[in-house]
Design an enzyme around this catalytic site. Sequence first.
Site, short mmCIF file in Angstrom:
data_model
loop_
_atom_site.label_atom_id
_atom_site.label_comp_id
_atom_site.label_asym_id
_atom_site.label_seq_id
_atom_site.Cartn_x
_atom_site.Cartn_y
_atom_site.Cartn_z
N THR A 156 0.83 -1.20 0.00
CA THR A 156 0.00 0.00 0.00
C THR A 156 0.87 1.26 0.00
O THR A 156 2.01 1.21 0.44
CB THR A 156 -0.83 -0.06 1.30
OG1 THR A 156 -1.60 -1.24 1.28
CG2 THR A 156 -1.70 1.14 1.50
N ARG A 184 -13.48 -8.40 -1.27
CA ARG A 184 -12.73 -8.13 -0.03
C ARG A 184 -12.31 -6.65 0.04
O ARG A 184 -11.84 -6.07 -0.93
CB ARG A 184 -11.50 -9.04 0.01
CG ARG A 184 -10.62 -8.87 1.25
CD ARG A 184 -9.42 -7.98 0.97
NE ARG A 184 -8.49 -7.93 2.10
CZ ARG A 184 -7.52 -7.04 2.20
NH1 ARG A 184 -7.34 -6.14 1.26
NH2 ARG A 184 -6.71 -7.04 3.24
N GLY A 186 -9.99 -3.96 2.45
CA GLY A 186 -8.97 -3.94 3.51
C GLY A 186 -9.12 -2.74 4.43
O GLY A 186 -10.18 -2.12 4.54
N ASP A 187 -8.02 -2.40 5.09
CA ASP A 187 -8.01 -1.31 6.07
C ASP A 187 -7.90 0.07 5.44
O ASP A 187 -8.29 1.07 6.06
CB ASP A 187 -6.82 -1.48 7.02
CG ASP A 187 -5.50 -1.48 6.25
OD1 ASP A 187 -5.32 -2.39 5.40
OD2 ASP A 187 -4.68 -0.56 6.43
N THR A 206 0.04 0.61 6.76
CA THR A 206 0.21 -0.32 5.65
C THR A 206 0.47 -1.71 6.23
O THR A 206 0.95 -1.83 7.35
CB THR A 206 1.38 0.11 4.75
OG1 THR A 206 1.87 -1.02 4.02
CG2 THR A 206 2.54 0.70 5.53
N GLY A 207 0.15 -2.73 5.46
CA GLY A 207 0.34 -4.10 5.94
C GLY A 207 -0.93 -4.89 5.68
O GLY A 207 -1.77 -4.49 4.88
N GLY A 209 -4.44 -5.92 5.92
CA GLY A 209 -5.62 -5.18 6.34
C GLY A 209 -6.42 -5.83 7.44
O GLY A 209 -6.92 -5.15 8.35
N1 GLY Z 1 -3.26 -2.68 3.73
C1 GLY Z 1 -3.89 -2.93 2.54
C2 GLY Z 1 -4.83 -4.04 2.55
O1 GLY Z 1 -4.69 -4.97 3.33
O2 GLY Z 1 -5.75 -4.02 1.75
#
Ligand code: GLY
Length: 288
Positions: A156, A184, A186-187, A206-207, A209
């Site tokens: 990300t 799906r 994410g965060d 980042t990482g 989600g």
């Molecule tokens: N951090 C991005 C995701 O997991 O979508």
Amino acid sequence: MYSIIVHGGAGEHKNTKEAKKGVIRAVKKGENTLKECKNPIKSVEESIKVLEEDINFNAGRGSVLTKKGEIKMDASIANSKKEIGAVANITDIKHPISLAKKIMKNKDHLLLGGKQATKHAIELGLETSNPYTKKRIKEWQEKKEQKNPPYSLSDTVGAVAINNKGKIAAGTSTGGKSLKQDGRIGDSPLFGAGTYVNKDIGASATGTGEGIIKSLLTSKVYEKYNKEKNLRKAIKKSIEEHTKHISKKINSCGVIAIDKKYNISFNKNTTHLPVAYTKEGEEISSNL
Ligand code: GLY
């Protein structure tokens, strides 16, 4: 005075030279924007646009493919007044962060998703593009042949900036996890998880989600900052707690942040988190 930091995603970057060039290009653009218009939201948007155009990062044109071989992107942007704009699962839009920024000004909604969000972006006149690069298609073909493909490669991108009046903005943009399930999210589009801003700090995470959503990572950084009044310690402790309490499979992460005193900080529990940052009167620095 101003400060700005950008990141190119927590994970393992195969080409750190290119990643370094990319984050430096992005921070330069963001810094020039801050100098010209002193608008931290515009600065964050412009920095992230540079990263969304760079195929070395998992966002915009460099987005990884879903299990079905499609590209579905998420993004969010916010300011110190907690004006938030976010998009989830959008396709074909060159700059998801710009759509998030447009949505930020809307009084009725702050997060739009799927086909309708993409349609809305086109109606607003945002640029479309074909984000499918040979590099990502090849990676997708290789990965789907593997029995246990790597769970995630969440490179990300994100940026945080503060202007001369102490106004902070932060944003995050991603193609999400590689081989992700259709639908799906994410965060990155979620306030308090992927992006957080208030009058004291701004942060982008980042990482993986799923882990970041469980620990509300960027708002955790604020909670700790509120107690510690030390940005570096707040990020370090948040990542330590996250790493300890979230299962190993989904706990990879990194955070960048800026506080109201113009301090810049970042940390990670992964091999790499390419960052570049600067303050007024200082040279641009990178950790690579
Ligand atoms: N951090 C991005 C995701 O997991 O979508």
